[in-house]
Motif scaffolding. Sequence first.
Motif, PDB file in Angstrom:
ATOM      1  N   GLN A 234      46.102  38.457  21.930  1.00  0.00           N
ATOM      2  CA  GLN A 234      45.553  37.109  21.835  1.00  0.00           C
ATOM      3  C   GLN A 234      45.796  36.316  23.119  1.00  0.00           C
ATOM      4  O   GLN A 234      45.184  35.265  23.308  1.00  0.00           O
ATOM      5  CB  GLN A 234      46.181  36.360  20.658  1.00  0.00           C
ATOM      6  CG  GLN A 234      46.049  37.042  19.305  1.00  0.00           C
ATOM      7  CD  GLN A 234      44.643  37.015  18.748  1.00  0.00           C
ATOM      8  OE1 GLN A 234      44.167  37.980  18.174  1.00  0.00           O
ATOM      9  NE2 GLN A 234      43.954  35.914  18.934  1.00  0.00           N
ATOM     10  N   VAL A 235      46.664  36.805  23.982  1.00  0.00           N
ATOM     11  CA  VAL A 235      46.983  36.123  25.237  1.00  0.00           C
ATOM     12  C   VAL A 235      46.868  37.135  26.364  1.00  0.00           C
ATOM     13  O   VAL A 235      47.431  38.233  26.275  1.00  0.00           O
ATOM     14  CB  VAL A 235      48.408  35.521  25.206  1.00  0.00           C
ATOM     15  CG1 VAL A 235      48.710  34.787  26.501  1.00  0.00           C
ATOM     16  CG2 VAL A 235      48.570  34.593  24.007  1.00  0.00           C
ATOM     17  N   TRP A 236      46.149  36.779  27.403  1.00  0.00           N
ATOM     18  CA  TRP A 236      46.048  37.659  28.566  1.00  0.00           C
ATOM     19  C   TRP A 236      45.700  36.829  29.800  1.00  0.00           C
ATOM     20  O   TRP A 236      45.304  35.673  29.702  1.00  0.00           O
ATOM     21  CB  TRP A 236      45.005  38.758  28.333  1.00  0.00           C
ATOM     22  CG  TRP A 236      43.578  38.304  28.416  1.00  0.00           C
ATOM     23  CD1 TRP A 236      42.757  38.293  29.504  1.00  0.00           C
ATOM     24  CD2 TRP A 236      42.791  37.771  27.338  1.00  0.00           C
ATOM     25  NE1 TRP A 236      41.523  37.802  29.184  1.00  0.00           N
ATOM     26  CE2 TRP A 236      41.511  37.478  27.865  1.00  0.00           C
ATOM     27  CE3 TRP A 236      43.045  37.525  25.987  1.00  0.00           C
ATOM     28  CZ2 TRP A 236      40.496  36.933  27.078  1.00  0.00           C
ATOM     29  CZ3 TRP A 236      42.040  36.988  25.218  1.00  0.00           C
ATOM     30  CH2 TRP A 236      40.784  36.699  25.765  1.00  0.00           C
ATOM     31  N   THR A 237      45.843  37.449  30.968  1.00  0.00           N
ATOM     32  CA  THR A 237      45.522  36.826  32.252  1.00  0.00           C
ATOM     33  C   THR A 237      44.404  37.616  32.906  1.00  0.00           C
ATOM     34  O   THR A 237      44.465  38.845  32.979  1.00  0.00           O
ATOM     35  CB  THR A 237      46.754  36.807  33.170  1.00  0.00           C
ATOM     36  OG1 THR A 237      47.815  36.096  32.519  1.00  0.00           O
ATOM     37  CG2 THR A 237      46.435  36.112  34.488  1.00  0.00           C
ATOM     38  N   MET A 238      43.385  36.910  33.370  1.00  0.00           N
ATOM     39  CA  MET A 238      42.242  37.548  34.013  1.00  0.00           C
ATOM     40  C   MET A 238      41.984  36.905  35.368  1.00  0.00           C
ATOM     41  O   MET A 238      42.344  35.741  35.600  1.00  0.00           O
ATOM     42  CB  MET A 238      40.999  37.461  33.128  1.00  0.00           C
ATOM     43  CG  MET A 238      40.598  36.054  32.751  1.00  0.00           C
ATOM     44  SD  MET A 238      39.241  36.041  31.552  1.00  0.00           S
ATOM     45  CE  MET A 238      37.969  36.910  32.459  1.00  0.00           C
ATOM     46  N   ASP A 239      41.381  37.670  36.246  1.00  0.00           N
ATOM     47  CA  ASP A 239      41.088  37.184  37.599  1.00  0.00           C
ATOM     48  C   ASP A 239      39.815  36.362  37.583  1.00  0.00           C
ATOM     49  O   ASP A 239      38.800  36.760  36.990  1.00  0.00           O
ATOM     50  CB  ASP A 239      40.938  38.360  38.565  1.00  0.00           C
ATOM     51  CG  ASP A 239      42.231  39.145  38.728  1.00  0.00           C
ATOM     52  OD1 ASP A 239      43.298  38.515  38.633  1.00  0.00           O
ATOM     53  OD2 ASP A 239      42.177  40.374  38.940  1.00  0.00           O
ATOM     54  N   GLY A 240      39.864  35.208  38.260  1.00  0.00           N
ATOM     55  CA  GLY A 240      38.692  34.366  38.383  1.00  0.00           C
ATOM     56  C   GLY A 240      37.785  34.835  39.508  1.00  0.00           C
ATOM     57  O   GLY A 240      38.243  35.414  40.500  1.00  0.00           O
ATOM     58  N   ALA A 241      36.491  34.581  39.363  1.00  0.00           N
ATOM     59  CA  ALA A 241      35.516  34.999  40.366  1.00  0.00           C
ATOM     60  C   ALA A 241      35.325  33.909  41.422  1.00  0.00           C
ATOM     61  O   ALA A 241      35.747  32.755  41.231  1.00  0.00           O
ATOM     62  CB  ALA A 241      34.176  35.320  39.695  1.00  0.00           C
ATOM     63  N   HIS A 242      34.706  34.295  42.537  1.00  0.00           N
ATOM     64  CA  HIS A 242      34.314  33.366  43.596  1.00  0.00           C
ATOM     65  C   HIS A 242      35.503  32.588  44.157  1.00  0.00           C
ATOM     66  O   HIS A 242      35.464  31.355  44.306  1.00  0.00           O
ATOM     67  CB  HIS A 242      33.258  32.383  43.098  1.00  0.00           C
ATOM     68  CG  HIS A 242      32.063  33.060  42.479  1.00  0.00           C
ATOM     69  ND1 HIS A 242      31.285  33.979  43.158  1.00  0.00           N
ATOM     70  CD2 HIS A 242      31.530  32.957  41.233  1.00  0.00           C
ATOM     71  CE1 HIS A 242      30.315  34.408  42.364  1.00  0.00           C
ATOM     72  NE2 HIS A 242      30.439  33.813  41.183  1.00  0.00           N
ATOM     73  N   GLY A 243      36.588  33.300  44.439  1.00  0.00           N
ATOM     74  CA  GLY A 243      37.723  32.673  45.090  1.00  0.00           C
ATOM     75  C   GLY A 243      38.671  31.938  44.182  1.00  0.00           C
ATOM     76  O   GLY A 243      39.607  31.295  44.672  1.00  0.00           O
ATOM     77  N   ALA A 244      38.479  32.011  42.875  1.00  0.00           N
ATOM     78  CA  ALA A 244      39.383  31.329  41.942  1.00  0.00           C
ATOM     79  C   ALA A 244      40.631  32.172  41.732  1.00  0.00           C
ATOM     80  O   ALA A 244      40.626  33.388  41.895  1.00  0.00           O
ATOM     81  CB  ALA A 244      38.688  31.070  40.610  1.00  0.00           C
ATOM     82  N   GLY A 245      41.704  31.516  41.337  1.00  0.00           N
ATOM     83  CA  GLY A 245      42.945  32.205  41.060  1.00  0.00           C
ATOM     84  C   GLY A 245      42.958  32.803  39.675  1.00  0.00           C
ATOM     85  O   GLY A 245      41.990  32.704  38.907  1.00  0.00           O
ATOM     86  N   PRO A 246      44.047  33.462  39.289  1.00  0.00           N
ATOM     87  CA  PRO A 246      44.150  34.039  37.941  1.00  0.00           C
ATOM     88  C   PRO A 246      44.146  32.953  36.871  1.00  0.00           C
ATOM     89  O   PRO A 246      44.640  31.839  37.088  1.00  0.00           O
ATOM     90  CB  PRO A 246      45.475  34.805  37.981  1.00  0.00           C
ATOM     91  CG  PRO A 246      46.243  34.193  39.109  1.00  0.00           C
ATOM     92  CD  PRO A 246      45.238  33.734  40.111  1.00  0.00           C
ATOM     93  N   ILE A 247      43.586  33.291  35.720  1.00  0.00           N
ATOM     94  CA  ILE A 247      43.400  32.332  34.628  1.00  0.00           C
ATOM     95  C   ILE A 247      44.004  32.919  33.368  1.00  0.00           C
ATOM     96  O   ILE A 247      43.789  34.098  33.042  1.00  0.00           O
ATOM     97  CB  ILE A 247      41.909  32.020  34.413  1.00  0.00           C
ATOM     98  CG1 ILE A 247      41.300  31.426  35.688  1.00  0.00           C
ATOM     99  CG2 ILE A 247      41.708  31.075  33.239  1.00  0.00           C
ATOM    100  CD1 ILE A 247      39.797  31.232  35.609  1.00  0.00           C
TER     101      ILE A 247
END
Length: 362
Positions: A234-247
Amino acid sequence: MPIKIFAPKPPRPLHRPSSHHDTSSSDSGSDSESDAGGGAHLDADGDIPMTSQRRVRLDLATTTSDAGIVTPGELITSDPQWMRGHGTYVPASTTSIVSSVAGTVTRTNKLLSVRPLRARYTPEVGDLVVGRIVEVQAKRWRVDVGSTQLAALPLSAINLPGGILRKRTETDELQIRTFFAEGDLLVAEVQQLFADGGAVLHTRSLKYGKLRNGVFVAVSGMGGGGGVVRSRRQVWTMDGAHGAGPIDVVLGVNGYVWISRHVDAPEPDKAAGLHNMEESVSATVYSSQNDRIDVATMREIARLRGVVTALVENGLRVDEDMVVRGYQEAVEQALLAEEGIEDVYLGGDKGRRLAAALTGAA
């Protein structure tokens, strides 16, 4: 600016088509015999047949997705061999089972129940939920988790700053608002249930606690879970696109979703002892100050929020797999839009195209 009004969508059929409406003498005769009997008789397969009066117009052996909708007060069956379940009741001096909510009929062996189309969240032990503090009492907080009652978070069920394991004293009770105050958002786990349906929460883990640096989304839908289904993570961290940091993404089973910028845990001093390491890790657990978020990360957080709302509006489940796939599809759709990567709106036709791409529909 002119206002454009679109024609409303055609209503969905309440009942699936059936072959018993054909003008055949044998079918009409069987219907009249069933109606005259005053109850629903089982066919050769052990199911309740179709009837022409205000009875359930669906086959109880079918899945819920193919079944029709019953309304409050509609007769489901008069056969005494069936047992009533949730969403039904038996009128006085009768053996008939009648629906008490609007929903779909489900059958578990001989137990009949009605799953409501919309309902409040029903807590279960072990559920990960996102809640909002609505009341601070002497030794506990009252938390809104979207249920019929406010959940309780005792002072003894949280981690004190510094990771100190000790008995809570009067000093901790006086400083209770320094941990959580009215309006604070938190992620917690359901620890215990009361007989009346009330829930007790706990945050005795570093992955639980106060929420910061993000956006809150409350979704609603079938079964009270708001489209969010119980899954492996239910909780995870994913990489943001277009220069965004992890979310970070937190999907509460109660239908509350939290999307925020990922914050790395501070590096503890290797020369420090175990106690000091715990202090360095939990120093900002109860901080209410949001950190600075760069524009690219805020844009992708807004895009992820649009993905979640688009999934719910189009009747799709909300879990890690669907959110990750939906985000990747949304990023690709934005590259083809006139605004480019700044286009984060996923409502209306864009949301339907996103859902069609995920389900493989034409």
